[in-house]
Every structure is written in C-alpha cells, then in structure tokens.
Scaffold this motif. Structure first.
Motif, PDB file in Angstrom:
ATOM      1  N   UNK A 102     -86.823 -36.131  49.032  1.00  0.00           N
ATOM      2  CA  UNK A 102     -86.907 -36.748  47.709  1.00  0.00           C
ATOM      3  C   UNK A 102     -88.013 -36.146  46.860  1.00  0.00           C
ATOM      4  N   UNK A 103     -87.703 -35.940  45.578  1.00  0.00           N
ATOM      5  CA  UNK A 103     -88.702 -35.577  44.577  1.00  0.00           C
ATOM      6  C   UNK A 103     -88.580 -36.597  43.452  1.00  0.00           C
ATOM      7  N   UNK A 104     -89.707 -37.153  43.023  1.00  0.00           N
ATOM      8  CA  UNK A 104     -89.726 -38.106  41.913  1.00  0.00           C
ATOM      9  C   UNK A 104     -90.674 -37.578  40.850  1.00  0.00           C
ATOM     10  N   UNK A 105     -90.184 -37.541  39.609  1.00  0.00           N
ATOM     11  CA  UNK A 105     -90.976 -36.995  38.505  1.00  0.00           C
ATOM     12  C   UNK A 105     -90.880 -37.943  37.315  1.00  0.00           C
ATOM     13  N   UNK A 106     -92.038 -38.349  36.783  1.00  0.00           N
ATOM     14  CA  UNK A 106     -92.061 -39.226  35.623  1.00  0.00           C
ATOM     15  C   UNK A 106     -91.542 -38.467  34.397  1.00  0.00           C
ATOM     16  N   UNK A 107     -90.584 -39.054  33.704  1.00  0.00           N
ATOM     17  CA  UNK A 107     -90.063 -38.486  32.457  1.00  0.00           C
ATOM     18  C   UNK A 107     -90.922 -38.978  31.291  1.00  0.00           C
ATOM     19  N   UNK A 108     -91.223 -40.274  31.318  1.00  0.00           N
ATOM     20  CA  UNK A 108     -92.118 -40.890  30.344  1.00  0.00           C
ATOM     21  C   UNK A 108     -92.741 -42.104  31.022  1.00  0.00           C
ATOM     22  N   UNK A 109     -93.307 -43.039  30.266  1.00  0.00           N
ATOM     23  CA  UNK A 109     -94.014 -44.170  30.880  1.00  0.00           C
ATOM     24  C   UNK A 109     -93.084 -45.202  31.511  1.00  0.00           C
ATOM     25  N   UNK A 111     -89.645 -44.243  32.726  1.00  0.00           N
ATOM     26  CA  UNK A 111     -88.489 -43.628  33.395  1.00  0.00           C
ATOM     27  C   UNK A 111     -88.961 -42.578  34.392  1.00  0.00           C
ATOM     28  N   UNK A 112     -88.346 -42.587  35.568  1.00  0.00           N
ATOM     29  CA  UNK A 112     -88.645 -41.626  36.628  1.00  0.00           C
ATOM     30  C   UNK A 112     -87.338 -40.956  37.036  1.00  0.00           C
ATOM     31  N   UNK A 113     -87.344 -39.634  37.065  1.00  0.00           N
ATOM     32  CA  UNK A 113     -86.174 -38.877  37.524  1.00  0.00           C
ATOM     33  C   UNK A 113     -86.348 -38.612  39.019  1.00  0.00           C
ATOM     34  N   UNK A 114     -85.436 -39.143  39.813  1.00  0.00           N
ATOM     35  CA  UNK A 114     -85.440 -38.933  41.263  1.00  0.00           C
ATOM     36  C   UNK A 114     -84.339 -37.937  41.600  1.00  0.00           C
ATOM     37  N   UNK A 115     -84.657 -36.963  42.434  1.00  0.00           N
ATOM     38  CA  UNK A 115     -83.639 -36.022  42.919  1.00  0.00           C
ATOM     39  C   UNK A 115     -83.896 -35.769  44.389  1.00  0.00           C
ATOM     40  N   UNK A 116     -82.847 -35.429  45.121  1.00  0.00           N
ATOM     41  CA  UNK A 116     -82.971 -35.246  46.564  1.00  0.00           C
ATOM     42  C   UNK A 116     -81.906 -34.295  47.065  1.00  0.00           C
ATOM     43  N   UNK A 117     -82.123 -33.835  48.287  1.00  0.00           N
ATOM     44  CA  UNK A 117     -81.148 -32.993  48.970  1.00  0.00           C
ATOM     45  C   UNK A 117     -80.480 -33.819  50.057  1.00  0.00           C
ATOM     46  N   UNK A 139     -87.420 -54.725  47.545  1.00  0.00           N
ATOM     47  CA  UNK A 139     -87.525 -53.619  46.597  1.00  0.00           C
ATOM     48  C   UNK A 139     -86.437 -53.688  45.524  1.00  0.00           C
ATOM     49  N   UNK A 140     -86.700 -53.033  44.402  1.00  0.00           N
ATOM     50  CA  UNK A 140     -85.640 -52.773  43.451  1.00  0.00           C
ATOM     51  C   UNK A 140     -84.759 -51.715  44.105  1.00  0.00           C
ATOM     52  N   UNK A 141     -83.465 -51.724  43.824  1.00  0.00           N
ATOM     53  CA  UNK A 141     -82.625 -50.700  44.445  1.00  0.00           C
ATOM     54  C   UNK A 141     -81.378 -50.461  43.614  1.00  0.00           C
ATOM     55  N   UNK A 142     -80.792 -49.323  43.855  1.00  0.00           N
ATOM     56  CA  UNK A 142     -79.495 -48.963  43.284  1.00  0.00           C
ATOM     57  C   UNK A 142     -78.851 -47.941  44.194  1.00  0.00           C
ATOM     58  N   UNK A 143     -77.556 -47.752  44.044  1.00  0.00           N
ATOM     59  CA  UNK A 143     -76.842 -46.781  44.871  1.00  0.00           C
ATOM     60  C   UNK A 143     -76.144 -45.771  43.974  1.00  0.00           C
ATOM     61  N   UNK A 144     -75.911 -44.597  44.540  1.00  0.00           N
ATOM     62  CA  UNK A 144     -75.195 -43.544  43.826  1.00  0.00           C
ATOM     63  C   UNK A 144     -74.671 -42.539  44.833  1.00  0.00           C
ATOM     64  N   UNK A 145     -73.605 -41.835  44.475  1.00  0.00           N
ATOM     65  CA  UNK A 145     -73.117 -40.747  45.321  1.00  0.00           C
ATOM     66  C   UNK A 145     -73.617 -39.404  44.789  1.00  0.00           C
ATOM     67  N   UNK A 146     -74.384 -39.432  43.708  1.00  0.00           N
ATOM     68  CA  UNK A 146     -74.963 -38.206  43.143  1.00  0.00           C
ATOM     69  C   UNK A 146     -76.230 -37.831  43.918  1.00  0.00           C
ATOM     70  N   UNK A 147     -76.846 -36.739  43.544  1.00  0.00           N
ATOM     71  CA  UNK A 147     -78.088 -36.287  44.165  1.00  0.00           C
ATOM     72  C   UNK A 147     -79.281 -36.436  43.229  1.00  0.00           C
ATOM     73  N   UNK A 148     -79.098 -37.267  42.198  1.00  0.00           N
ATOM     74  CA  UNK A 148     -80.204 -37.568  41.305  1.00  0.00           C
ATOM     75  C   UNK A 148     -79.904 -38.855  40.563  1.00  0.00           C
ATOM     76  N   UNK A 149     -80.970 -39.494  40.063  1.00  0.00           N
ATOM     77  CA  UNK A 149     -80.804 -40.718  39.292  1.00  0.00           C
ATOM     78  C   UNK A 149     -82.072 -40.944  38.483  1.00  0.00           C
ATOM     79  N   UNK A 160     -93.616 -46.646  44.561  1.00  0.00           N
ATOM     80  CA  UNK A 160     -93.228 -45.951  45.791  1.00  0.00           C
ATOM     81  C   UNK A 160     -91.703 -45.853  45.776  1.00  0.00           C
ATOM     82  N   UNK A 161     -91.172 -44.715  46.214  1.00  0.00           N
ATOM     83  CA  UNK A 161     -89.717 -44.504  46.206  1.00  0.00           C
ATOM     84  C   UNK A 161     -89.245 -44.078  47.595  1.00  0.00           C
ATOM     85  N   UNK A 162     -88.058 -44.559  47.969  1.00  0.00           N
ATOM     86  CA  UNK A 162     -87.355 -44.119  49.172  1.00  0.00           C
ATOM     87  C   UNK A 162     -85.906 -43.827  48.795  1.00  0.00           C
TER      88      UNK A 162
END
Length: 163
Positions: A102-109, A111-117, A139-149, A160-162
């Motif tokens: 997982x990589x998490x990068x703040x877009x602004x104050x 929103x966080x862009x999460x991407x993973x392999x 935790x807050x959570x969501x699901x996706x079949x993509x590789x980013x959110x 903290x993100x998992x």
C-alpha cells in the motif's frame, strides 16, 4: 432443554465452504442464525451473518479467502426459544494471497489517494482510522476491485491505513 444445532462441513475449497445444519430433537425449528468469523490481518475480526429459514439446511458461503481459518457458529430458532450455540472451525484450501503493498498520498487536507499492488479480479478492503485502537475496533472502511481509491478524511487528523 433445547440442544444446540449440529453443523457439519460438507465441503470446502479455496473460496467457499458448504455446511449443513440440523437439530437432533423433535422440537419444531423455524430457522437458524449463522455467523461466520475470520480475522483480517491481525487487526480486525470480520463477520458475516446468515439468517436461514426452515428446519434443515445446506448452505454455501462463497467469496472467501484461500488458506484462511473460519469459525462458523449457529443457533436454532425454535417454538420454545433459541438454542445454545454450536461452533465448527475450518481452514479453506489453497494458498493465501500475499498482502498488497500500500501507498497512501495526501491529495489535499481532506482526501488521500491510496494505491496498492496485488492480484486482479479480487475485492480489496480499505480500512482507516486515527488510532490503532480505532483501527482494531471500528475503522472506517470501503471495498473495491480496483487497485486504487480516494478516501475522504477529516482535516487536521493523522490516519492509519490498511488494505
């Protein structure tokens, strides 16, 4: 005394478990409540609940993870009240998928862009919280079949993100 139901594992595979439910009594059964538990990572216990109508039942639970321990608990709803719980444990077959990177990068104050392999054609869960305790308990959570959110968060908080 109402006995607990009998849970019998009929079969299991990499991504499913089939089991039967029955009672060893003449008490009329109107249905069953079944909980399937598993541990996500070491931080979060997940649960799926099934409400099943009728006296005898064979169920198949799909969309499970390979080589993962599952606990199935069940109780019967009868004309005299609820039965005690029964438990069985089963480990799905196959090889457990590797944890995504997982990589998490703040877009602004806010929103966080999460991407993973990781493998394609699976569903990923994104869990996030402001503390380890919250990450474990609720935790807050969501699901996706993509590789980013993109995840929306509160400003002026650290998260903290998992995946």
């Amino acid at each position: 005394v109402i006995p607990p139901p009998v849970i019998h594992i009929e079969s299991y595979s990499e991504d499913s478990i089939s089991f039967s439910l029955k009672m060893t009594t003449n008490i009329k059964v109107s249905g069953y409540v079944v909980n399937i538990y598993w541990t996500f990572d070491t931080h979060r216990q997940e649960k799926r609940t099934l409400v099943i109508e009728g006296e005898k039942s064979i169920q198949k639970v799909a969309n499970l993870t390979a080589h993962t321990p599952y606990e199935i608990s069940a109780w019967a709803k009868t004309e005299l009240g609820d039965s005690p719980l029964s438990f069985v444990h089963v480990v799905t077959s196959g090889t457990r998928p590797a944890a995504p990177s997982l990589k998490a990068k703040a877009i602004n104050q806010t929103a966080v862009e999460c991407s993973w392999t990781g493998p394609r054609n699976v569903v990923y869960g994104i869990f996030y919280a402001t503390s380890f305790l919250e990450l474990y308990r609720s935790p807050h959570n969501r699901t996706t079949s993509a590789h980013n959110a993109t995840v929306l968060v509160q400003r002026d908080e650290q998260y903290l993100f998992l995946v």
